[in-house]
Write a protein that holds these residues in place. Structure first.
Motif, PDB file in Angstrom:
ATOM      1  N   GLY A  76       0.809  -1.203   0.000  1.00  0.00           N
ATOM      2  CA  GLY A  76       0.000   0.000   0.000  1.00  0.00           C
ATOM      3  C   GLY A  76       0.844   1.253   0.000  1.00  0.00           C
ATOM      4  O   GLY A  76       2.061   1.205  -0.025  1.00  0.00           O
ATOM      5  N   ARG A  77       0.164   2.365   0.021  1.00  0.00           N
ATOM      6  CA  ARG A  77       0.842   3.652  -0.005  1.00  0.00           C
ATOM      7  C   ARG A  77       1.147   4.099   1.407  1.00  0.00           C
ATOM      8  O   ARG A  77       0.393   3.838   2.331  1.00  0.00           O
ATOM      9  CB  ARG A  77      -0.043   4.679  -0.708  1.00  0.00           C
ATOM     10  N   GLY A  78       2.250   4.802   1.564  1.00  0.00           N
ATOM     11  CA  GLY A  78       2.643   5.305   2.867  1.00  0.00           C
ATOM     12  C   GLY A  78       1.787   6.492   3.291  1.00  0.00           C
ATOM     13  O   GLY A  78       1.058   7.074   2.500  1.00  0.00           O
ATOM     14  N   THR A  79       1.898   6.833   4.555  1.00  0.00           N
ATOM     15  CA  THR A  79       1.181   7.992   5.076  1.00  0.00           C
ATOM     16  C   THR A  79       2.156   8.884   5.831  1.00  0.00           C
ATOM     17  O   THR A  79       3.184   8.425   6.340  1.00  0.00           O
ATOM     18  CB  THR A  79       0.061   7.587   6.049  1.00  0.00           C
ATOM     19  N   TYR A  80       1.852  10.157   5.907  1.00  0.00           N
ATOM     20  CA  TYR A  80       2.695  11.099   6.635  1.00  0.00           C
ATOM     21  C   TYR A  80       2.738  10.738   8.113  1.00  0.00           C
ATOM     22  O   TYR A  80       3.788  10.748   8.730  1.00  0.00           O
ATOM     23  CB  TYR A  80       2.165  12.526   6.438  1.00  0.00           C
ATOM     24  N   ASP A  81       1.570  10.398   8.667  1.00  0.00           N
ATOM     25  CA  ASP A  81       1.509  10.033  10.083  1.00  0.00           C
ATOM     26  C   ASP A  81       2.277   8.751  10.372  1.00  0.00           C
ATOM     27  O   ASP A  81       2.804   8.568  11.460  1.00  0.00           O
ATOM     28  CB  ASP A  81       0.056   9.886  10.546  1.00  0.00           C
ATOM     29  N   GLY A  82       2.338   7.852   9.391  1.00  0.00           N
ATOM     30  CA  GLY A  82       3.057   6.595   9.562  1.00  0.00           C
ATOM     31  C   GLY A  82       4.527   6.703   9.192  1.00  0.00           C
ATOM     32  O   GLY A  82       5.195   5.700   8.971  1.00  0.00           O
ATOM     33  N   ASP A  83       5.046   7.927   9.105  1.00  0.00           N
ATOM     34  CA  ASP A  83       6.463   8.199   8.807  1.00  0.00           C
ATOM     35  C   ASP A  83       6.911   7.719   7.430  1.00  0.00           C
ATOM     36  O   ASP A  83       8.073   7.416   7.229  1.00  0.00           O
ATOM     37  CB  ASP A  83       7.379   7.621   9.888  1.00  0.00           C
ATOM     38  N   LYS A  84       5.977   7.616   6.500  1.00  0.00           N
ATOM     39  CA  LYS A  84       6.336   7.313   5.119  1.00  0.00           C
ATOM     40  C   LYS A  84       5.477   8.207   4.225  1.00  0.00           C
ATOM     41  O   LYS A  84       4.481   7.766   3.657  1.00  0.00           O
ATOM     42  CB  LYS A  84       6.092   5.835   4.810  1.00  0.00           C
ATOM     43  N   PRO A  85       5.865   9.492   4.134  1.00  0.00           N
ATOM     44  CA  PRO A  85       5.038  10.453   3.391  1.00  0.00           C
ATOM     45  C   PRO A  85       4.941  10.098   1.909  1.00  0.00           C
ATOM     46  O   PRO A  85       5.910   9.617   1.325  1.00  0.00           O
ATOM     47  CB  PRO A  85       5.766  11.784   3.549  1.00  0.00           C
ATOM     48  N   PRO A  86       3.783  10.346   1.311  1.00  0.00           N
ATOM     49  CA  PRO A  86       3.665  10.127  -0.128  1.00  0.00           C
ATOM     50  C   PRO A  86       4.518  11.140  -0.893  1.00  0.00           C
ATOM     51  O   PRO A  86       4.662  12.289  -0.476  1.00  0.00           O
ATOM     52  CB  PRO A  86       2.178  10.324  -0.413  1.00  0.00           C
ATOM     53  N   VAL A  87       5.089  10.698  -1.995  1.00  0.00           N
ATOM     54  CA  VAL A  87       5.892  11.564  -2.853  1.00  0.00           C
ATOM     55  C   VAL A  87       5.333  11.453  -4.257  1.00  0.00           C
ATOM     56  O   VAL A  87       5.198  10.351  -4.800  1.00  0.00           O
ATOM     57  CB  VAL A  87       7.384  11.150  -2.827  1.00  0.00           C
ATOM     58  N   PHE A  88       4.985  12.590  -4.847  1.00  0.00           N
ATOM     59  CA  PHE A  88       4.453  12.626  -6.206  1.00  0.00           C
ATOM     60  C   PHE A  88       5.565  12.972  -7.185  1.00  0.00           C
ATOM     61  O   PHE A  88       6.407  13.815  -6.901  1.00  0.00           O
ATOM     62  CB  PHE A  88       3.334  13.669  -6.325  1.00  0.00           C
ATOM     63  N   ILE A  89       5.541  12.323  -8.331  1.00  0.00           N
ATOM     64  CA  ILE A  89       6.475  12.628  -9.412  1.00  0.00           C
ATOM     65  C   ILE A  89       5.636  13.164 -10.566  1.00  0.00           C
ATOM     66  O   ILE A  89       4.711  12.502 -11.031  1.00  0.00           O
ATOM     67  CB  ILE A  89       7.233  11.367  -9.891  1.00  0.00           C
ATOM     68  N   LEU A  90       5.947  14.379 -10.999  1.00  0.00           N
ATOM     69  CA  LEU A  90       5.275  14.969 -12.152  1.00  0.00           C
ATOM     70  C   LEU A  90       6.297  15.093 -13.273  1.00  0.00           C
ATOM     71  O   LEU A  90       7.424  15.538 -13.036  1.00  0.00           O
ATOM     72  CB  LEU A  90       4.725  16.353 -11.821  1.00  0.00           C
ATOM     73  N   ALA A  91       5.906  14.701 -14.467  1.00  0.00           N
ATOM     74  CA  ALA A  91       6.800  14.818 -15.622  1.00  0.00           C
ATOM     75  C   ALA A  91       6.086  15.614 -16.699  1.00  0.00           C
ATOM     76  O   ALA A  91       4.974  15.270 -17.094  1.00  0.00           O
ATOM     77  CB  ALA A  91       7.174  13.440 -16.148  1.00  0.00           C
ATOM     78  N   ILE A 134       7.743  15.864  -5.540  1.00  0.00           N
ATOM     79  CA  ILE A 134       7.041  16.675  -4.553  1.00  0.00           C
ATOM     80  C   ILE A 134       6.503  15.803  -3.417  1.00  0.00           C
ATOM     81  O   ILE A 134       5.620  14.973  -3.640  1.00  0.00           O
ATOM     82  CB  ILE A 134       5.868  17.427  -5.225  1.00  0.00           C
ATOM     83  N   PRO A 135       7.022  15.992  -2.202  1.00  0.00           N
ATOM     84  CA  PRO A 135       6.467  15.264  -1.063  1.00  0.00           C
ATOM     85  C   PRO A 135       5.137  15.897  -0.644  1.00  0.00           C
ATOM     86  O   PRO A 135       4.914  17.082  -0.874  1.00  0.00           O
ATOM     87  CB  PRO A 135       7.524  15.435   0.025  1.00  0.00           C
ATOM     88  N   ALA A 136       4.278  15.102  -0.050  1.00  0.00           N
ATOM     89  CA  ALA A 136       2.968  15.615   0.359  1.00  0.00           C
ATOM     90  C   ALA A 136       2.587  15.022   1.711  1.00  0.00           C
ATOM     91  O   ALA A 136       3.163  14.035   2.158  1.00  0.00           O
ATOM     92  CB  ALA A 136       1.918  15.264  -0.690  1.00  0.00           C
ATOM     93  N   LYS A 137       1.600  15.637   2.331  1.00  0.00           N
ATOM     94  CA  LYS A 137       1.100  15.106   3.609  1.00  0.00           C
ATOM     95  C   LYS A 137       0.058  14.014   3.377  1.00  0.00           C
ATOM     96  O   LYS A 137      -0.160  13.175   4.238  1.00  0.00           O
ATOM     97  CB  LYS A 137       0.490  16.230   4.439  1.00  0.00           C
ATOM     98  N   ALA A 138      -0.603  14.054   2.209  1.00  0.00           N
ATOM     99  CA  ALA A 138      -1.636  13.065   1.913  1.00  0.00           C
ATOM    100  C   ALA A 138      -1.659  12.779   0.417  1.00  0.00           C
ATOM    101  O   ALA A 138      -1.281  13.614  -0.391  1.00  0.00           O
ATOM    102  CB  ALA A 138      -2.995  13.585   2.361  1.00  0.00           C
ATOM    103  N   ALA A 139      -2.099  11.587   0.082  1.00  0.00           N
ATOM    104  CA  ALA A 139      -2.265  11.210  -1.323  1.00  0.00           C
ATOM    105  C   ALA A 139      -3.765  11.151  -1.595  1.00  0.00           C
ATOM    106  O   ALA A 139      -4.363  10.091  -1.703  1.00  0.00           O
ATOM    107  CB  ALA A 139      -1.611   9.858  -1.596  1.00  0.00           C
TER     108      ALA A 139
END
Length: 146
Positions: free
Chosen positions: A6-21, A31-36
């Motif tokens: 699954g995807r990580g969470t900010y609260d679970g110490d694995k923040p989501p990171v988005f890649i835009l091309a 770009i790191p984010a607090k939520a996906a």
């Protein structure tokens, strides 16, 4: 292994990171984010000033509301269904860049999620410099640090 799917969470110490091309310029953004979620995705896309923006995604559910939005054309592949590319529709560039990002962050084990943005900016600068020839790389490095 020990990790869960699954995807990580900010609260679970694995923040989501988005890649835009940007397929037009070849520019890539990490770009790191607090939520996906939908609101985060809309914020990321709001900065893009294209008249008609085509967004290529995987089958992640948070992207689904983009289909009803007239500001975007969303085309996607669903990896879970065995779809990885359909002519122009793929996310290979983003997945490749994400792989490079993970490999670059790996030796820095124990990065605080609060410092992740700075580490990703350093990675971004390194990749930009790598793509430029000699003097252009030096000029770009100086501009980026000032």
């Amino acid at each position: 292994g020990l990790s869960t799917r699954g995807r990580g969470t900010y609260d679970g110490d694995k923040p989501p990171v988005f890649i835009l091309a940007d397929r037009g310029t070849g520019q890539r953004y990490v770009i790191p984010a607090k939520a996906a979620d939908e609101s985060t995705i809309r914020l990321l896309l709001a900065d893009r000033q294209e008249e008609s923006l085509t967004v290529y995604t995987d089958g992640f559910r948070a992207y689904e509301p983009l289909e009803a939005d007239d500001a975007f054309t969303r085309e996607y592949v669903v990896h879970g269904d065995g779809e990885y590319a359909d002519e122009e529709v793929h996310v290979n560039t983003c997945e490749s860049h994400a792989s490079l990002t993970r490999r670059w962050l790996s030796p820095h084990r124990g990065i605080s999620k609060d410092k992740l943005t700075q580490y990703l900016r350093a990675f971004q600068l390194r990749r930009e410099l790598y793509r430029k020839p000699g003097r252009d790389a030096l000029k770009h490095a100086i501009r980026a640090t000032l």
